[in-house]
Every structure is written in C-alpha cells, then in structure tokens.
Design an enzyme around this catalytic site. Structure first.
Site, PDB file in Angstrom:
ATOM      1  N   ALA A 114       0.859  -1.185   0.000  1.00  0.00           N
ATOM      2  CA  ALA A 114       0.000   0.000   0.000  1.00  0.00           C
ATOM      3  C   ALA A 114       0.895   1.235   0.000  1.00  0.00           C
ATOM      4  O   ALA A 114       2.066   1.173   0.403  1.00  0.00           O
ATOM      5  CB  ALA A 114      -0.884  -0.016   1.239  1.00  0.00           C
TER       6      ALA A 114
ATOM      7  N   GLY B 194       0.784  -5.049   1.074  1.00  0.00           N
ATOM      8  CA  GLY B 194      -0.499  -5.135   0.378  1.00  0.00           C
ATOM      9  C   GLY B 194      -0.358  -5.754  -1.017  1.00  0.00           C
ATOM     10  O   GLY B 194      -1.314  -6.336  -1.534  1.00  0.00           O
TER      11      GLY B 194
ATOM     12  N   GLU C  88      -0.475  -9.326  -0.390  1.00  0.00           N
ATOM     13  CA  GLU C  88      -1.861  -9.659  -0.011  1.00  0.00           C
ATOM     14  C   GLU C  88      -2.779  -9.662  -1.233  1.00  0.00           C
ATOM     15  O   GLU C  88      -3.689 -10.484  -1.344  1.00  0.00           O
ATOM     16  CB  GLU C  88      -2.362  -8.672   1.051  1.00  0.00           C
ATOM     17  CG  GLU C  88      -1.641  -8.885   2.375  1.00  0.00           C
ATOM     18  CD  GLU C  88      -1.961  -7.826   3.406  1.00  0.00           C
ATOM     19  OE1 GLU C  88      -1.774  -6.624   3.095  1.00  0.00           O
ATOM     20  OE2 GLU C  88      -2.407  -8.174   4.506  1.00  0.00           O
TER      21      GLU C  88
ATOM     22  N   GLU D  15       5.454  -4.965   6.952  1.00  0.00           N
ATOM     23  CA  GLU D  15       4.682  -3.991   7.734  1.00  0.00           C
ATOM     24  C   GLU D  15       5.278  -3.763   9.114  1.00  0.00           C
ATOM     25  O   GLU D  15       5.189  -2.665   9.666  1.00  0.00           O
ATOM     26  CB  GLU D  15       3.219  -4.452   7.883  1.00  0.00           C
ATOM     27  CG  GLU D  15       2.391  -4.352   6.600  1.00  0.00           C
ATOM     28  CD  GLU D  15       2.430  -5.600   5.751  1.00  0.00           C
ATOM     29  OE1 GLU D  15       3.356  -6.424   5.914  1.00  0.00           O
ATOM     30  OE2 GLU D  15       1.529  -5.761   4.902  1.00  0.00           O
TER      31      GLU D  15
HETATM   32  N1  DAK Z   1       4.573   3.276  -0.802  1.00  0.00           N
HETATM   33  C1  DAK Z   1       4.929   4.437  -1.386  1.00  0.00           C
HETATM   34  N2  DAK Z   1       6.018   4.575  -2.142  1.00  0.00           N
HETATM   35  C2  DAK Z   1       6.795   3.490  -2.326  1.00  0.00           C
HETATM   36  C3  DAK Z   1       6.510   2.248  -1.740  1.00  0.00           C
HETATM   37  C4  DAK Z   1       5.318   2.147  -0.951  1.00  0.00           C
HETATM   38  N3  DAK Z   1       4.907   1.020  -0.395  1.00  0.00           N
HETATM   39  N4  DAK Z   1       7.482   1.376  -2.082  1.00  0.00           N
HETATM   40  C5  DAK Z   1       8.334   2.044  -2.853  1.00  0.00           C
HETATM   41  N5  DAK Z   1       7.942   3.330  -3.011  1.00  0.00           N
HETATM   42  C6  DAK Z   1       8.594   4.375  -3.763  1.00  0.00           C
HETATM   43  C7  DAK Z   1       9.825   4.895  -3.038  1.00  0.00           C
HETATM   44  O1  DAK Z   1       9.460   5.860  -2.101  1.00  0.00           O
HETATM   45  C8  DAK Z   1      10.605   5.500  -4.192  1.00  0.00           C
HETATM   46  O2  DAK Z   1      10.032   6.725  -4.523  1.00  0.00           O
HETATM   47  P1  DAK Z   1      10.950   8.052  -4.738  1.00  0.00           P
HETATM   48  O3  DAK Z   1      11.735   8.189  -3.505  1.00  0.00           O
HETATM   49  O4  DAK Z   1      11.800   7.690  -5.937  1.00  0.00           O
HETATM   50  O5  DAK Z   1       9.966   9.138  -4.990  1.00  0.00           O
HETATM   51  C9  DAK Z   1      10.316   4.536  -5.335  1.00  0.00           C
HETATM   52  O6  DAK Z   1       9.117   3.844  -4.985  1.00  0.00           O
HETATM   53  C10 DAK Z   1      11.400   3.490  -5.544  1.00  0.00           C
HETATM   54  O7  DAK Z   1      11.631   2.856  -4.300  1.00  0.00           O
HETATM   55  P2  DAK Z   1      13.100   2.723  -3.654  1.00  0.00           P
HETATM   56  O8  DAK Z   1      13.960   3.854  -4.052  1.00  0.00           O
HETATM   57  O9  DAK Z   1      12.902   2.490  -2.203  1.00  0.00           O
HETATM   58  O10 DAK Z   1      13.595   1.397  -4.385  1.00  0.00           O
HETATM   59  P3  DAK Z   1      14.637   0.326  -3.848  1.00  0.00           P
HETATM   60  O11 DAK Z   1      14.911  -0.576  -4.999  1.00  0.00           O
HETATM   61  O12 DAK Z   1      15.794   0.982  -3.158  1.00  0.00           O
HETATM   62  O13 DAK Z   1      13.838  -0.483  -2.731  1.00  0.00           O
HETATM   63  C11 DAK Z   1      11.932  -1.658  -1.813  1.00  0.00           C
HETATM   64  C12 DAK Z   1      12.762  -1.296  -3.081  1.00  0.00           C
HETATM   65  C13 DAK Z   1      10.687  -2.394  -2.300  1.00  0.00           C
HETATM   66  C14 DAK Z   1      12.765  -2.611  -0.943  1.00  0.00           C
HETATM   67  C15 DAK Z   1      11.586  -0.361  -1.019  1.00  0.00           C
HETATM   68  O14 DAK Z   1      10.998   0.590  -1.930  1.00  0.00           O
HETATM   69  C16 DAK Z   1      10.634  -0.607   0.109  1.00  0.00           C
HETATM   70  O15 DAK Z   1      11.009  -1.110   1.170  1.00  0.00           O
HETATM   71  N6  DAK Z   1       9.355  -0.212  -0.069  1.00  0.00           N
HETATM   72  C17 DAK Z   1       8.350  -0.272   0.973  1.00  0.00           C
HETATM   73  C18 DAK Z   1       7.831  -1.673   1.128  1.00  0.00           C
HETATM   74  C19 DAK Z   1       6.818  -1.777   2.237  1.00  0.00           C
HETATM   75  O16 DAK Z   1       7.092  -1.440   3.412  1.00  0.00           O
HETATM   76  N7  DAK Z   1       5.608  -2.247   1.943  1.00  0.00           N
HETATM   77  C20 DAK Z   1       4.524  -2.404   2.885  1.00  0.00           C
HETATM   78  C21 DAK Z   1       3.666  -1.159   2.931  1.00  0.00           C
HETATM   79  S1  DAK Z   1       2.348  -1.269   4.142  1.00  0.00           S
HETATM   80  C22 DAK Z   1      -5.294  -2.447   4.235  1.00  0.00           C
HETATM   81  C23 DAK Z   1      -4.889  -3.003   3.051  1.00  0.00           C
HETATM   82  C24 DAK Z   1      -3.544  -3.109   2.748  1.00  0.00           C
HETATM   83  C25 DAK Z   1      -2.590  -2.638   3.624  1.00  0.00           C
HETATM   84  C26 DAK Z   1      -2.997  -2.081   4.801  1.00  0.00           C
HETATM   85  C27 DAK Z   1      -4.352  -1.995   5.123  1.00  0.00           C
HETATM   86  N8  DAK Z   1      -6.667  -2.344   4.563  1.00  0.00           N
HETATM   87  C28 DAK Z   1      -7.658  -2.978   3.701  1.00  0.00           C
HETATM   88  C29 DAK Z   1      -7.073  -1.762   5.770  1.00  0.00           C
HETATM   89  C30 DAK Z   1      -1.192  -2.732   3.237  1.00  0.00           C
HETATM   90  C31 DAK Z   1      -0.177  -2.145   3.897  1.00  0.00           C
HETATM   91  C32 DAK Z   1       1.143  -2.135   3.300  1.00  0.00           C
HETATM   92  O17 DAK Z   1       1.381  -2.671   2.261  1.00  0.00           O
END
Ligand code: DAK
Length: 258
Positions: free
Chosen positions: A65, A109, A112, A132
C-alpha cells in the site's frame, strides 16, 4: 475506459490488468485500487471474458500500500474514511478466476493482493514479503490469515514478525505460488494458464472457485454439503449435458455458459 494507474488489455477470453505506477514500484494508492476494482468488476461482467490476470512489471508486482498516502492517517480515517478498505472488500466478490503474475517486489499489500487472487504465477525474480512490522503496523488485508494457511505457522511467523522475504523458489516450495518461470516468459505463461481455464465450462468454474474459497471459511461438513448442492445444481445446466454427451460421443464439448 481510460485509467490513470492501470492498463487493461484483452487476450483471447482473458482480461489482463497491468498495475502501472512504475516510479512508485506500483504502490497501491486509493486511485489505483479503485481503478483495479472497476476493471475487475467490468471483466467479471463481460461475457467474452473467462478469467483475469493481474500483473505489475518486471521490477515490481507491487511494493505494498502507498505508505506516503497512509502515513498521516488516524484510526478513524482508516476505519471510516478509507476508500482502500472498501475496495479490498470489492475484490473478494469477483466470481471469475484471477491469476496474479508476479515479478520482482511483491510486498505488504502487494503480496496480499497476489494471495487474494486464485493462483500465483511467479517469475524467478519474484520476492514475497510482509514488511509492515518495519513500519510499526501489521498486515491489514489478510496476510496474517492467508500466509499461515498457505505456508504454515512457522514460516508465517518469520515473515510477519521478522520480515523474512521468500524467493520465488521458496514460495514455490512452500506452496504459496503455483508455478515459477524465467522473467522473460512468466506473464505469457500466466496468460496461457488463464486462457486454459477461461475456455472451460463457466458455471462449473464459478461454483468450483466459490467452493474452494469456502473451504477456508467454514466447517468441513458445511463445505462438503454446499459442494454437494452446487454439484446437484450443475445438473440443471446445458453444459453438464453437453460435457457428458461430448465425452460419450468422443468429441470436444462446446460450452454455452448455461
Ligand atoms: N509506498 C509508497 N512509495 C513506495 C513504496 C510504498 N509502499 N514502495 C516504494 N515506493 C517508492 C519509493 O518511495 C521510491 O520513490 P521516490 O523516492 O523515488 O519518490 C520509489 O518507490 C522506488 O523505491 P526505492 O527507491 O525504495 O527502491 P529500492 O529498490 O531501493 O527499494 C523496496 C525497493 C521495495 C525494498 C523499497 O521501496 C521498500 O522497502 N518499499 C516499501 C515496502 C513496504 O514497506 N511495503 C509495505 C507497505 S504497508 C489495508 C490493506 C492493505 C494494507 C494495509 C491496510 N486495509 C484494507 C485496511 C497494506 C499495507 C502495506 O502494504
């Protein structure tokens, strides 16, 4: 219809949806999720479509997400004003089979979403994880329920409590994904698999998907009874007669979806 963050295509009876926010690794913001739900519902209603494929690109299926969109929200925002939550509920009501074609990052997400599909075809570069915990939250769209059912408690605990990421090969070994292919061919293979399913008897496919999904929700005895009712119901379809007659006459069946 034109969308901002997804692209839709039709490949012979298969509706393909490409998540298309590459600069953000296809992070699932509310606009993208709303568009995804509309596209799935549209394909679900379209008679010429028998199955769907959701994919991202080679680098990412989806990195979760959109953290930037979520970060400032309160509990009340998430509970009552979050359009993403209601969109996730809409995805669960799609009747036709959906295959996730996953390459690269498939996190939070994104993972998921892939698990909410009926099958997963992965590229060798796919990486599945639930990071998360690093954000001070837990999964919110089913991972705590679907991962233990798919891979067992031990691996689920590691993934969700300690951000263990699974490679495509591990995900295959743990039965999280159906098939793994080289990155050059995973999408084509996913579409082929969807096409094989899309030409099968539509009413039977729909009831079979429903019955399998019900097995995760209900007691064995109730699930078996409901399966039996669906089995009997299919004997009122043209396709049951056609399928059995075609077998006896040693020819290919012509499905009518009736
Ligand atoms: N959200 C927003 N932006 C994201 C992102 C994300 N999840 N993942 C990556 N980006 C963006 C980065 O900010 C970056 O943007 P700029 O800085 O260039 O503007 C761009 O994508 C490229 O990412 P990186 O520079 O970080 O790329 P790397 O290759 O260095 O790293 C990475 C790749 C996938 C390891 C890293 O980007 C990362 O750790 N991303 C976050 C992964 C994460 O934590 N995902 C979980 C998010 S929480 C719900 C339903 C669903 C959910 C919750 C509730 N309900 C129905 C209630 C879900 C929650 C989640 O998924």
């Amino acid at each position: 219809m034109t969308y901002e963050y997804i692209i839709t295509e039709v490949h012979e009876k298969v509706g393909l949806i490409r998540l298309n926010r590459p600069k953000a690794l296809n992070a699932l913001n509310s606009i993208l999720m709303g568009e995804l739900a509309i596209a799935l519902e549209t394909f679900d209603q379209a008679e010429e479509i028998g199955a769907m494929v959701i994919t991202g690109d080679e680098r990412a299926f989806a990195a979760g997400a959109d953290i930037k969109e979520m970060s400032g929200k309160s509990s009340i925002d998430m509970l009552f004003r979050d359009s993403i939550s209601s969109t996730w509920d809409r995805l669960r009501s799609i009747k036709k089979p959906i295959i996730a074609a996953v390459s690269g990052w498939c996190l939070g997400g994104g993972s998921e979403l892939a698990m909410a599909c009926d099958m997963i075809v992965a590229s060798e570069t796919a990486k599945f994880g639930q990071p998360e915990i690093n954000l001070g939250i837990l999964p919110g769209a089913g991972a705590t329920q679907r991962i233990p059912r798919a891979v067992g408690k031990a691996i689920a605990m590691e993934m969700i409590l300690n951000n263990r990421t699974l490679s495509a090969e591990e995900a295959y070994q743990f039965s999280l994904v159906n098939r793994v292919y080289p990155v050059e061919s995973y999408l084509e293979k996913a579409i082929e698999l969807a096409q094989e399913i899309a030409v099968r008897a539509p009413v039977a496919i729909r009831l079979a998907k429903e019955a399998i999904n019900q097995s995760f929700e209900t007691l064995l005895s109730e699930g078996v009874s409901d399966e039996r009712r669906s089995f009997y119901l299919l004997f009122s379809t043209v396709d049951q007669k056609e399928g059995m007659e075609a077998f006896i006459e040693k020819r290919e069946p012509q499905w009518k979806g009736k």
